[in-house]
Design a protein around this motif. Structure first.
Motif, PDB file in Angstrom:
ATOM      1  N   LEU A 143       0.845  -1.208   0.000  1.00  0.00           N
ATOM      2  CA  LEU A 143       0.000   0.000   0.000  1.00  0.00           C
ATOM      3  C   LEU A 143       0.883   1.261   0.000  1.00  0.00           C
ATOM      4  CD1 LEU A 143      -3.091   0.391   2.316  1.00  0.00           C
ATOM      5  CD2 LEU A 143      -1.506   2.265   1.995  1.00  0.00           C
ATOM      6  N   SER A 144       1.851   1.301   0.896  1.00  0.00           N
ATOM      7  CA  SER A 144       2.701   2.495   1.010  1.00  0.00           C
ATOM      8  C   SER A 144       3.505   2.731  -0.252  1.00  0.00           C
ATOM      9  CB  SER A 144       3.684   2.351   2.176  1.00  0.00           C
ATOM     10  OG  SER A 144       3.012   1.988   3.330  1.00  0.00           O
ATOM     11  N   ALA A 145       3.912   1.625  -0.910  1.00  0.00           N
ATOM     12  CA  ALA A 145       4.724   1.777  -2.131  1.00  0.00           C
ATOM     13  C   ALA A 145       3.888   2.366  -3.267  1.00  0.00           C
ATOM     14  CB  ALA A 145       5.283   0.413  -2.549  1.00  0.00           C
ATOM     15  N   ALA A 146       2.579   2.102  -3.259  1.00  0.00           N
ATOM     16  CA  ALA A 146       1.748   2.540  -4.389  1.00  0.00           C
ATOM     17  C   ALA A 146       1.144   3.923  -4.181  1.00  0.00           C
ATOM     18  CB  ALA A 146       0.622   1.521  -4.620  1.00  0.00           C
ATOM     19  N   SER A 147       0.986   4.345  -2.932  1.00  0.00           N
ATOM     20  CA  SER A 147       0.354   5.654  -2.710  1.00  0.00           C
ATOM     21  C   SER A 147       0.809   6.283  -1.398  1.00  0.00           C
ATOM     22  CB  SER A 147      -1.167   5.505  -2.690  1.00  0.00           C
ATOM     23  OG  SER A 147      -1.762   6.732  -2.316  1.00  0.00           O
ATOM     24  N   ASN A 148       1.246   7.533  -1.482  1.00  0.00           N
ATOM     25  CA  ASN A 148       1.615   8.268  -0.260  1.00  0.00           C
ATOM     26  C   ASN A 148       0.398   8.784   0.480  1.00  0.00           C
ATOM     27  OD1 ASN A 148       4.353   8.050  -0.546  1.00  0.00           O
ATOM     28  ND2 ASN A 148       4.473   9.840  -1.904  1.00  0.00           N
ATOM     29  N   ARG A 149      -0.686   8.962  -0.242  1.00  0.00           N
ATOM     30  CA  ARG A 149      -1.883   9.554   0.398  1.00  0.00           C
ATOM     31  C   ARG A 149      -2.661   8.456   1.128  1.00  0.00           C
ATOM     32  NH1 ARG A 149      -6.144  12.752  -1.951  1.00  0.00           N
ATOM     33  NH2 ARG A 149      -6.219  13.778   0.065  1.00  0.00           N
ATOM     34  N   HIS A 150      -2.145   8.075   2.272  1.00  0.00           N
ATOM     35  CA  HIS A 150      -2.814   7.008   3.012  1.00  0.00           C
ATOM     36  C   HIS A 150      -2.767   7.262   4.511  1.00  0.00           C
ATOM     37  CE1 HIS A 150       1.442   5.463   3.012  1.00  0.00           C
ATOM     38  NE2 HIS A 150       1.134   5.373   4.290  1.00  0.00           N
ATOM     39  N   LEU A 151      -3.697   6.619   5.201  1.00  0.00           N
ATOM     40  CA  LEU A 151      -3.665   6.511   6.660  1.00  0.00           C
ATOM     41  C   LEU A 151      -3.721   5.024   6.958  1.00  0.00           C
ATOM     42  CD1 LEU A 151      -6.337   9.187   7.642  1.00  0.00           C
ATOM     43  CD2 LEU A 151      -3.885   9.329   8.167  1.00  0.00           C
ATOM     44  N   ILE A 152      -2.725   4.519   7.677  1.00  0.00           N
ATOM     45  CA  ILE A 152      -2.767   3.121   8.135  1.00  0.00           C
ATOM     46  C   ILE A 152      -2.879   3.161   9.655  1.00  0.00           C
ATOM     47  CG2 ILE A 152      -1.514   0.936   8.329  1.00  0.00           C
ATOM     48  CD1 ILE A 152      -0.076   1.640   5.701  1.00  0.00           C
ATOM     49  N   PHE A 153      -3.924   2.548  10.179  1.00  0.00           N
ATOM     50  CA  PHE A 153      -4.101   2.483  11.629  1.00  0.00           C
ATOM     51  C   PHE A 153      -3.822   1.063  12.095  1.00  0.00           C
ATOM     52  CE2 PHE A 153      -7.187   5.850  10.402  1.00  0.00           C
ATOM     53  CZ  PHE A 153      -6.562   6.904  11.056  1.00  0.00           C
ATOM     54  N   ARG A 154      -2.759   0.912  12.884  1.00  0.00           N
ATOM     55  CA  ARG A 154      -2.521  -0.404  13.505  1.00  0.00           C
ATOM     56  C   ARG A 154      -3.267  -0.426  14.836  1.00  0.00           C
ATOM     57  NH1 ARG A 154       3.810  -0.203  13.075  1.00  0.00           N
ATOM     58  NH2 ARG A 154       4.197  -0.864  10.925  1.00  0.00           N
ATOM     59  N   THR A 155      -4.142  -1.392  14.985  1.00  0.00           N
ATOM     60  CA  THR A 155      -4.905  -1.465  16.216  1.00  0.00           C
ATOM     61  C   THR A 155      -4.757  -2.837  16.861  1.00  0.00           C
ATOM     62  OG1 THR A 155      -7.067  -0.976  17.195  1.00  0.00           O
ATOM     63  CG2 THR A 155      -7.089  -2.079  15.050  1.00  0.00           C
ATOM     64  N   SER A 156      -5.479  -3.077  17.977  1.00  0.00           N
ATOM     65  CA  SER A 156      -5.285  -4.340  18.712  1.00  0.00           C
ATOM     66  C   SER A 156      -6.573  -4.783  19.394  1.00  0.00           C
ATOM     67  CB  SER A 156      -4.210  -4.152  19.794  1.00  0.00           C
ATOM     68  OG  SER A 156      -4.671  -3.273  20.797  1.00  0.00           O
ATOM     69  N   TRP A 157      -6.758  -6.046  19.563  1.00  0.00           N
ATOM     70  CA  TRP A 157      -7.772  -6.649  20.438  1.00  0.00           C
ATOM     71  C   TRP A 157      -9.140  -5.973  20.260  1.00  0.00           C
ATOM     72  CZ3 TRP A 157      -5.437  -8.050  25.903  1.00  0.00           C
ATOM     73  CH2 TRP A 157      -4.213  -8.690  25.726  1.00  0.00           C
ATOM     74  N   VAL A 158      -9.632  -5.961  19.019  1.00  0.00           N
ATOM     75  CA  VAL A 158     -10.856  -5.214  18.696  1.00  0.00           C
ATOM     76  C   VAL A 158     -12.097  -5.919  19.253  1.00  0.00           C
ATOM     77  CG1 VAL A 158     -12.300  -4.334  16.818  1.00  0.00           C
ATOM     78  CG2 VAL A 158      -9.788  -4.268  16.613  1.00  0.00           C
ATOM     79  N   HIS A 159     -12.994  -5.131  19.829  1.00  0.00           N
ATOM     80  CA  HIS A 159     -14.281  -5.682  20.272  1.00  0.00           C
ATOM     81  C   HIS A 159     -15.411  -4.794  19.772  1.00  0.00           C
ATOM     82  CE1 HIS A 159     -14.897  -2.537  23.289  1.00  0.00           C
ATOM     83  NE2 HIS A 159     -13.634  -2.685  23.642  1.00  0.00           N
ATOM     84  N   ALA A 160     -16.582  -5.380  19.676  1.00  0.00           N
ATOM     85  CA  ALA A 160     -17.768  -4.636  19.244  1.00  0.00           C
ATOM     86  C   ALA A 160     -18.998  -5.359  19.757  1.00  0.00           C
ATOM     87  CB  ALA A 160     -17.811  -4.536  17.718  1.00  0.00           C
ATOM     88  N   ALA A 161     -20.083  -4.630  19.880  1.00  0.00           N
ATOM     89  CA  ALA A 161     -21.326  -5.255  20.335  1.00  0.00           C
ATOM     90  C   ALA A 161     -21.833  -6.235  19.286  1.00  0.00           C
ATOM     91  CB  ALA A 161     -22.376  -4.180  20.619  1.00  0.00           C
ATOM     92  N   ARG A 162     -21.492  -5.968  18.042  1.00  0.00           N
ATOM     93  CA  ARG A 162     -21.951  -6.801  16.932  1.00  0.00           C
ATOM     94  C   ARG A 162     -20.914  -7.881  16.632  1.00  0.00           C
ATOM     95  NH1 ARG A 162     -25.055  -5.858  11.884  1.00  0.00           N
ATOM     96  NH2 ARG A 162     -23.804  -6.792  10.255  1.00  0.00           N
ATOM     97  N   GLY A 163     -21.378  -9.085  16.403  1.00  0.00           N
ATOM     98  CA  GLY A 163     -20.450 -10.153  16.017  1.00  0.00           C
ATOM     99  C   GLY A 163     -19.909 -10.886  17.223  1.00  0.00           C
ATOM    100  N   ASN A 164     -19.166 -11.942  16.950  1.00  0.00           N
ATOM    101  CA  ASN A 164     -18.568 -12.725  18.025  1.00  0.00           C
ATOM    102  C   ASN A 164     -17.334 -12.028  18.543  1.00  0.00           C
ATOM    103  OD1 ASN A 164     -20.308 -14.907  18.107  1.00  0.00           O
ATOM    104  ND2 ASN A 164     -19.375 -15.775  16.269  1.00  0.00           N
ATOM    105  N   ASN A 165     -17.125 -12.093  19.821  1.00  0.00           N
ATOM    106  CA  ASN A 165     -15.870 -11.557  20.332  1.00  0.00           C
ATOM    107  C   ASN A 165     -15.513 -12.229  21.651  1.00  0.00           C
ATOM    108  OD1 ASN A 165     -17.026 -10.111  22.580  1.00  0.00           O
ATOM    109  ND2 ASN A 165     -17.821  -8.660  21.071  1.00  0.00           N
ATOM    110  N   PHE A 166     -14.330 -11.911  22.151  1.00  0.00           N
ATOM    111  CA  PHE A 166     -13.781 -12.511  23.358  1.00  0.00           C
ATOM    112  C   PHE A 166     -14.737 -12.347  24.556  1.00  0.00           C
ATOM    113  CE2 PHE A 166     -11.193 -11.927  27.215  1.00  0.00           C
ATOM    114  CZ  PHE A 166     -10.521 -13.134  27.248  1.00  0.00           C
ATOM    115  N   ALA A 167     -15.295 -11.146  24.721  1.00  0.00           N
ATOM    116  CA  ALA A 167     -16.159 -10.889  25.879  1.00  0.00           C
ATOM    117  C   ALA A 167     -17.378 -11.807  25.842  1.00  0.00           C
ATOM    118  CB  ALA A 167     -16.580  -9.418  25.881  1.00  0.00           C
ATOM    119  N   ARG A 168     -17.979 -11.929  24.683  1.00  0.00           N
ATOM    120  CA  ARG A 168     -19.140 -12.813  24.533  1.00  0.00           C
ATOM    121  C   ARG A 168     -18.763 -14.254  24.864  1.00  0.00           C
ATOM    122  NH1 ARG A 168     -23.838 -11.073  21.883  1.00  0.00           N
ATOM    123  NH2 ARG A 168     -23.411  -9.308  20.546  1.00  0.00           N
TER     124      ARG A 168
END
Ligand code: NDP
Length: 300
Positions: A143-168
């Motif tokens: 991605l970075s090699a093809a376009s400078n106009r980017h935002l990459i967000f590295r995140t972790s341990w995502v949870h949400a009310a929707r879908g299966n997750n660790f808390a559920r």
């Protein structure tokens, strides 16, 4: 007016992005089954379809929330994981560059080897331990090699009310068993899909005004815990929120990662240093407990 193309609309983050991106402009949200009648191809496997969709729609912003996220399964299907996590973001970036779009993409703490105890900065040396981590890192590079106009967000341990997750899963197991055993030597921050989506919208607004904001950022809730601490917090909060809930488990026993055998190896240290994100965008990231408490209030 901005025209935003969202891929992966039904995932944890994608679902929340449909809400948070709506005020920024006209939104076309696709999933892997979308076709021309929905606005275009949203299947990361179909590289030509993705390219054609971006070139035809000419969005101002592309947000890619789709990915091969089944970490253990990826070990057995590396070619598929590479196509979805590396080649597809690369193709999206080439097409974004061609039409002048800002490309927003998500990556992971699994690009690191998990050594040490210090939070990882964006510039720290990577060293993925799994196929998933390696393909996500390859995706960042393509991605970075093809376009400078980017935002990459590295995140972790995502949870949400929707879908299966660790808390559920913990809530379910705690209702079935007297005792749970949960890993206590992997450290990170559970991060709500709501928070990620809200930060994404804010960052897009600012980056559209100032290209200098483009780059890679670590995005995680504040504080840290282990999967064991997370599980105990989930059960304590559930008891407080819903006293009539029957929770059989009286103990959440700590065990090392080595107690469980999984196809993919996970990093022990998933702490992410978020100071670049907070500084560039003037944001406060709340404690991880806040997001988990909110999710539990929704699902209980
Ligand atoms: P989810 O697994 O909830 O969502 C991923 C989405 O991708 C799903 O909706 C899935 O569709 C979709 N998808 C899978 N294959 C394809 C395909 N061939 N074409 C189009 N869409 C496809 O993931 P999250 O929302 O949690 O993750 C979003 C991003 O955040 C990803 O880039 C992930 O790597 C990253 N991330 C996630 C973490 C986590 O703990 N979950 C941690 C760190 C980073 P379907 O519903 O049809 O299967």
């Amino acid at each position: 007016m901005n025209f935003i193309l969202l891929l992966g609309r039904n995932g944890q983050i994608g679902w929340e992005l449909q809400r948070s991106l709506a005020p920024l402009g006209e939104l076309v949200a696709l999933d892997r089954h979308s076709t021309g009648t929905d606005g275009g191809c949203g299947d990361l496997h179909n590289l030509e379809g993705l390219r054609e969709t971006v070139l035809r729609l000419r969005p101002t912003v592309i947000v890619n929330a789709a990915a091969h996220t089944a970490v253990d399964r990826a070990e057995g299907e590396p070619d598929l994981a590479r196509r979805l996590n590396a080649l597809a973001p690369g193709v999206l970036a080439e097409a974004a560059h061609e039409v002048g779009a800002l490309l927003v993409h998500y990556s992971t703490d699994y690009v690191f080897d998990g050594s040490g105890t210090a939070p990882w900065s964006e510039d720290a040396a990577t060293g993925p331990l799994s196929v998933y981590g390696q393909t996500k890192l390859d995706g960042e590079h393509l991605l970075s090699a093809a376009s400078n106009r980017h935002l990459i967000f590295r995140t972790s341990w995502v949870h949400a009310a929707r879908g299966n997750n660790f808390a559920r899963t913990m809530l379910r197991l705690a209702q079935e068993r007297d005792r749970l055993t949960v890993i206590d030597d992997q450290f990170g921050a559970p991060t709500g899909a709501e928070l990620i989506a809200d930060v994404t919208a804010h960052a897009i607004r600012q980056t559209l005004r100032d290209d200098a904001c483009c780059g890679t950022y670590h995005l995680a809730a504040a504080g840290e815990t282990t999967w064991n601490g997370y599980a105990r917090f989930v059960l304590d909060t559930a008891r407080a929120l819903k006293p009539d809930l029957v929770i059989k488990a009286r103990e959440v026993a700590p065990v090392p990662t080595s107690a469980f055998s999984t196809p993919a190896q996970r990093p022990l240290n998933s702490r992410l240093d978020t100071s670049r994100l907070r500084g560039t965008f003037g944001l406060n990231l709340p404690d991880w407990q806040q997001g988990v408490r909110r999710m539990l209030a929704e699902i209980l």
